[in-house]
Design a protein around this motif. Sequence first.
Motif, mmCIF file in Angstrom:
data_model
loop_
_atom_site.group_PDB
_atom_site.id
_atom_site.type_symbol
_atom_site.label_atom_id
_atom_site.label_comp_id
_atom_site.label_asym_id
_atom_site.label_seq_id
_atom_site.Cartn_x
_atom_site.Cartn_y
_atom_site.Cartn_z
ATOM 1 N N ARG A 65 -0.827 -4.141 -4.520
ATOM 2 C CA ARG A 65 -0.694 -5.349 -3.967
ATOM 3 C C ARG A 65 -0.681 -6.177 -5.056
ATOM 4 N NH1 ARG A 65 -1.192 -4.826 1.467
ATOM 5 N NH2 ARG A 65 -0.732 -2.502 1.852
ATOM 6 N N TYR A 75 4.551 -9.426 2.337
ATOM 7 C CA TYR A 75 4.582 -8.321 1.611
ATOM 8 C C TYR A 75 4.847 -8.143 0.277
ATOM 9 C CZ TYR A 75 3.660 -3.234 0.708
ATOM 10 O OH TYR A 75 3.501 -1.955 0.226
ATOM 11 N N PRO A 76 4.200 -7.846 -0.658
ATOM 12 C CA PRO A 76 2.927 -7.115 -0.984
ATOM 13 C C PRO A 76 2.004 -7.848 -1.030
ATOM 14 C CG PRO A 76 4.023 -7.099 -3.111
ATOM 15 C CD PRO A 76 5.133 -7.861 -2.003
ATOM 16 N N PRO A 123 -1.844 -9.087 -0.079
ATOM 17 C CA PRO A 123 -2.945 -8.177 0.544
ATOM 18 C C PRO A 123 -3.229 -8.903 2.234
ATOM 19 C CG PRO A 123 -3.634 -8.513 -1.650
ATOM 20 C CD PRO A 123 -2.244 -9.285 -1.481
#
Length: 474
Positions: A262, A405-406, A408
């Motif tokens: 992430r 995304y990515p 968190p």
Amino acid sequence: MGLGWSSAEERRPLLPPPPQQPRPQPRGPAGVPAGLLPPLSGRVYGRRWLVLLLFSLLGFAQGLVWNTWGPIQNSARLAFGFSGWDIALLVFWGPIGFAPCFFFMWLMDKKGLRVTVLLTSSLMVLGAGLRCVPVSDLEIRKKLIHGGQLLNGLAGPTVMNAAPFLSTTWFSPDERATATAIASLLNYLGSAAAFLVGPLVVPPPNGTAQLLALGSAQHIKDRIEAVLYAEFGMVSLIFSAALAYFPSRPPFPPSVAAASQRLSYRRSFCRLLSNFRFLMIALAYAIPLGVFSGWSGVLDLILTPIHVSQVDAGWIGFWSIVGGCVVGIAMARFADFIRGMLKFILLLLLSGATLASTWFTLTCLTTVTHLPLTTATLYTSCILLGIFLNSSVPIFFELFVETVYPVPEGISCGVVTFLSNVFMGVLLFFLTFYHTEFSWFNWCLPGSCLLSLLLILCFRESYDRLYLDVVVSV
């Protein structure tokens, strides 16, 4: 989250090796060539339901403690000498507790779920205990109660933000929305339980003779203290259970998204603030949910001018939230089966919320609209409003995560929940200083729902996390 979430050995079975002869391929959101990925599979554990249960109970207890005073505000005035300012401030400690929200985001991102949950539950135990300290001086007792409510409010960032993180960490892609709904909506169910427990256990101060009777005031105070002790015992039990067993993550990730790298804490905020689509749905969530949360916290005060009793107000609040929790979990389960339909589901829910809030607001203006003001109409309009808005929460959370995304999960959902509490705090601030007039608060409901509906209508949805988990594995 991030590389520290899982080790290289745990990710190796899920993430494919680099190809020896690369060729142009469509690429997934994480930059992985989709056509070169073999079928992917994770592993889920039965203990995930125990982890979900403990976290959900923690959220339930936090909501119950936060909403202790609103449903019994008339009785609390008599027993502890609370003023209207005190009652509004007791509810106001909830959004104030979100001030260190970004610290809890960082803690969840760096230290994991276990450390964050234990810190959160310890704050709740301390706060619930402060409210039970037997001090005869009412001024000192009121300060202790306010301090306890503040500590409980500090637990809000975790119990309201961490649900998508928990679902991604422990659950497979076809269970994530359901797990998010259960973990997030149990906090609302705790608030609903306060509407039920308070008015049923604590008698209302009915009549002038009872207001002047010292014995009656002492009896009401004893019943309120019984509720406080029971809540302290429940919070302590949940803390003990989490201390005994609440792992940060399973031995093996349940999906590719759970094992993938992430963005860092700083890069995540840069991504969120520069993503116009995220800002659109963040406002679509924060404005109506913030207004509705503040409105629910003082529902008894709002319904008092139209001669609705404390018990009836409690039942209206209870069923509106319970209905929202049931429908929300059902909608989330539907979203797990029919993927890629989050925007459509939100449009349906927000349309219903706009109509229900308009109905309630016009019903309260009987001198202008001449609509029938009956118990049935109040119950129906309030319950429908709670069903439509509360059930949208897990759908919003899943859409936030998919959109950015990515980034968190804890950070993306933490930002929008912080904004929601800002709107709630602004409204409660005005209620604190202008607590004799509530008609303007009712008009905020349909306006905020309509604005949210328009924002979602203009929003272009995307499913980056779902693409990584499902599409690239075909």
